[in-house]
Design a protein around this motif. Structure first.
Motif, PDB file in Angstrom:
ATOM      1  N   LEU A   9       2.788  -5.439   0.477  1.00 48.30           N
ATOM      2  CA  LEU A   9       4.281  -5.713   1.403  1.00 48.30           C
ATOM      3  C   LEU A   9       5.184  -4.260   1.391  1.00 48.30           C
ATOM      4  CD1 LEU A   9       4.317  -9.336  -0.781  1.00 48.30           C
ATOM      5  CD2 LEU A   9       4.562  -8.781   2.177  1.00 48.30           C
ATOM      6  N   ILE A  10       4.995  -3.643   0.756  1.00 45.93           N
ATOM      7  CA  ILE A  10       5.501  -2.472   0.951  1.00 45.93           C
ATOM      8  C   ILE A  10       5.507  -1.887   1.924  1.00 45.93           C
ATOM      9  CG2 ILE A  10       6.694  -0.387   0.190  1.00 45.93           C
ATOM     10  CD1 ILE A  10       6.752  -1.453  -2.898  1.00 45.93           C
ATOM     11  N   CYS A  11       3.982  -1.372   2.491  1.00 40.66           N
ATOM     12  CA  CYS A  11       3.912  -1.098   3.194  1.00 40.66           C
ATOM     13  C   CYS A  11       4.077  -1.673   5.094  1.00 40.66           C
ATOM     14  CB  CYS A  11       2.243  -0.764   3.427  1.00 40.66           C
ATOM     15  SG  CYS A  11       1.765   0.660   1.707  1.00 40.66           S
ATOM     16  N   THR A  12       3.782  -2.747   4.967  1.00 38.04           N
ATOM     17  CA  THR A  12       4.429  -3.738   6.012  1.00 38.04           C
ATOM     18  C   THR A  12       5.921  -3.334   6.258  1.00 38.04           C
ATOM     19  OG1 THR A  12       4.849  -5.492   4.783  1.00 38.04           O
ATOM     20  CG2 THR A  12       2.427  -5.448   5.700  1.00 38.04           C
ATOM     21  N   MET A  13       6.938  -3.463   5.268  1.00 40.28           N
ATOM     22  CA  MET A  13       7.885  -2.975   5.740  1.00 40.28           C
ATOM     23  C   MET A  13       8.357  -1.980   6.203  1.00 40.28           C
ATOM     24  SD  MET A  13      11.302  -4.728   5.105  1.00 40.28           S
ATOM     25  CE  MET A  13      12.818  -3.769   4.625  1.00 40.28           C
ATOM     26  N   PHE A  14       7.539  -0.975   6.015  1.00 40.11           N
ATOM     27  CA  PHE A  14       7.405   0.613   6.594  1.00 40.11           C
ATOM     28  C   PHE A  14       6.863   0.572   7.862  1.00 40.11           C
ATOM     29  CE2 PHE A  14       8.268   2.662   2.235  1.00 40.11           C
ATOM     30  CZ  PHE A  14       9.357   3.269   1.920  1.00 40.11           C
ATOM     31  N   SER A  15       6.015  -0.340   7.873  1.00 38.19           N
ATOM     32  CA  SER A  15       5.474  -0.306   9.530  1.00 38.19           C
ATOM     33  C   SER A  15       6.418  -0.875  10.629  1.00 38.19           C
ATOM     34  CB  SER A  15       4.249  -0.976   9.370  1.00 38.19           C
ATOM     35  OG  SER A  15       3.803  -1.442  10.387  1.00 38.19           O
ATOM     36  N   ALA A  16       7.156  -1.558   9.603  1.00 30.69           N
ATOM     37  CA  ALA A  16       7.976  -2.328  10.557  1.00 30.69           C
ATOM     38  C   ALA A  16       9.557  -1.519  11.028  1.00 30.69           C
ATOM     39  CB  ALA A  16       8.734  -3.452  10.172  1.00 30.69           C
ATOM     40  N   ILE A  17      10.419  -0.465   9.497  1.00 29.77           N
ATOM     41  CA  ILE A  17      11.410   0.192   9.907  1.00 29.77           C
ATOM     42  C   ILE A  17      10.680   1.126  10.867  1.00 29.77           C
ATOM     43  CG2 ILE A  17      11.914   2.633   8.961  1.00 29.77           C
ATOM     44  CD1 ILE A  17      11.718   0.330   6.353  1.00 29.77           C
ATOM     45  N   SER A  18       9.328   1.690  10.944  1.00 29.11           N
ATOM     46  CA  SER A  18       8.103   2.666  11.975  1.00 29.11           C
ATOM     47  C   SER A  18       8.860   2.177  13.353  1.00 29.11           C
ATOM     48  CB  SER A  18       7.122   3.435  11.580  1.00 29.11           C
ATOM     49  OG  SER A  18       6.232   1.685  11.208  1.00 29.11           O
ATOM     50  N   TYR A  46       5.316   8.419  13.457  1.00 28.27           N
ATOM     51  CA  TYR A  46       3.986   8.352  13.422  1.00 28.27           C
ATOM     52  C   TYR A  46       3.605   8.335  11.817  1.00 28.27           C
ATOM     53  CZ  TYR A  46       3.414   6.662  17.993  1.00 28.27           C
ATOM     54  OH  TYR A  46       3.249   6.235  19.042  1.00 28.27           O
ATOM     55  N   VAL A  47       4.581   9.785  10.971  1.00 29.27           N
ATOM     56  CA  VAL A  47       3.690   9.967   9.652  1.00 29.27           C
ATOM     57  C   VAL A  47       4.133   8.796   9.242  1.00 29.27           C
ATOM     58  CG1 VAL A  47       4.912  11.111   7.926  1.00 29.27           C
ATOM     59  CG2 VAL A  47       4.919  12.204  10.231  1.00 29.27           C
ATOM     60  N   ILE A  48       5.004   8.152   8.961  1.00 24.57           N
ATOM     61  CA  ILE A  48       5.308   6.368   8.673  1.00 24.57           C
ATOM     62  C   ILE A  48       3.783   6.045   8.618  1.00 24.57           C
ATOM     63  CG2 ILE A  48       6.081   4.228   8.109  1.00 24.57           C
ATOM     64  CD1 ILE A  48       8.715   6.297   8.196  1.00 24.57           C
ATOM     65  N   PHE A  49       3.712   5.643  10.102  1.00 22.13           N
ATOM     66  CA  PHE A  49       1.804   4.728   9.802  1.00 22.13           C
ATOM     67  C   PHE A  49       1.005   5.837   9.834  1.00 22.13           C
ATOM     68  CE2 PHE A  49       3.837   3.059  14.543  1.00 22.13           C
ATOM     69  CZ  PHE A  49       4.063   2.027  13.621  1.00 22.13           C
ATOM     70  N   GLY A  50       0.775   6.517  10.045  1.00 19.22           N
ATOM     71  CA  GLY A  50       0.420   7.740   8.944  1.00 19.22           C
ATOM     72  C   GLY A  50      -0.279   7.133   7.468  1.00 19.22           C
ATOM     73  N   LEU A  53      -1.167   4.155   7.115  1.00 18.10           N
ATOM     74  CA  LEU A  53      -2.851   3.755   7.435  1.00 18.10           C
ATOM     75  C   LEU A  53      -3.486   3.904   5.536  1.00 18.10           C
ATOM     76  CD1 LEU A  53      -5.133   3.087   8.736  1.00 18.10           C
ATOM     77  CD2 LEU A  53      -5.272   4.961   9.625  1.00 18.10           C
ATOM     78  N   LEU A  54      -3.188   4.913   4.976  1.00 16.54           N
ATOM     79  CA  LEU A  54      -4.392   5.561   4.154  1.00 16.54           C
ATOM     80  C   LEU A  54      -3.191   4.311   2.644  1.00 16.54           C
ATOM     81  CD1 LEU A  54      -3.208   9.337   4.279  1.00 16.54           C
ATOM     82  CD2 LEU A  54      -5.142   8.475   4.680  1.00 16.54           C
ATOM     83  N   LEU A  55      -2.562   4.017   2.779  1.00 16.20           N
ATOM     84  CA  LEU A  55      -1.835   3.993   1.566  1.00 16.20           C
ATOM     85  C   LEU A  55      -2.525   2.294   1.586  1.00 16.20           C
ATOM     86  CD1 LEU A  55       1.694   4.665   0.785  1.00 16.20           C
ATOM     87  CD2 LEU A  55       0.100   4.818  -0.896  1.00 16.20           C
ATOM     88  N   ASN A  56      -2.300   1.750   2.590  1.00 20.14           N
ATOM     89  CA  ASN A  56      -3.189   0.294   3.287  1.00 20.14           C
ATOM     90  C   ASN A  56      -4.813   0.200   3.058  1.00 20.14           C
ATOM     91  OD1 ASN A  56      -1.474  -2.127   3.363  1.00 20.14           O
ATOM     92  ND2 ASN A  56      -1.366  -1.916   5.662  1.00 20.14           N
ATOM     93  N   THR A  57      -5.416   0.964   2.659  1.00 20.30           N
ATOM     94  CA  THR A  57      -6.977   1.069   2.880  1.00 20.30           C
ATOM     95  C   THR A  57      -7.539   1.445   1.595  1.00 20.30           C
ATOM     96  OG1 THR A  57      -7.205   2.642   4.890  1.00 20.30           O
ATOM     97  CG2 THR A  57      -9.199   2.704   3.741  1.00 20.30           C
ATOM     98  N   TYR A  58      -6.403   2.172   0.479  1.00 19.27           N
ATOM     99  CA  TYR A  58      -6.584   2.422  -0.552  1.00 19.27           C
ATOM    100  C   TYR A  58      -6.276   0.772  -0.847  1.00 19.27           C
ATOM    101  CZ  TYR A  58      -5.715   3.046  -5.602  1.00 19.27           C
ATOM    102  OH  TYR A  58      -6.062   3.010  -7.390  1.00 19.27           O
TER     103      TYR A  58
END
Length: 112
Positions: A9-18, A46-50, A53-58
């Protein structure tokens, strides 16, 4: 909800911020075509997106696969809220109905 679902969920928030950062950059005038793509907003996005991606994969290694796409849909809700709050965009009736349908779908899917 376990800590990996919260991480998603935190990752989705950061994805929205990016996405908001990219939209802000697109709305600005740039001195050249190179500056359009090489400015702090685009690079940060793009740093946030990357990183997401890594955190979601984990996180997907620790969460049931059926919950991943459901949690990812919250990006649409976060983008709507950030667009309204940061970009001062109007929330249309269609956007509101679409986001309510997303939230309703998440609730129906996750109820026992």
């Amino acid at each position: 909800m376990n800590k990996y679902m919260i991480l998603m969920l935190i990752c989705t928030m950061f994805s929205a911020i990016s996405q908001i950062l990219l939209k802000q950059s697109a709305n600005e005038e740039h001195a050249s075509a190179l500056r359009e793509y090489l400015n702090w907003r685009v690079i940060t996005a793009y740093v946030i997106f990357g990183s997401v991606l890594l955190l979601n994969t984990y996180a997907y290694t620790q969460v049931d696969l059926k919950y991943g796409p459901v949690l990812d849909t919250f990006t649409y809700v976060f983008v709507l809220l950030l667009s309204f709050g940061v970009l001062k965009e109007k929330v249309s009736k269609g956007k509101l109905i679409g986001n309510l349908i997303i939230i309703l779908g998440v609730l129906v899917y996750t109820l026992p």
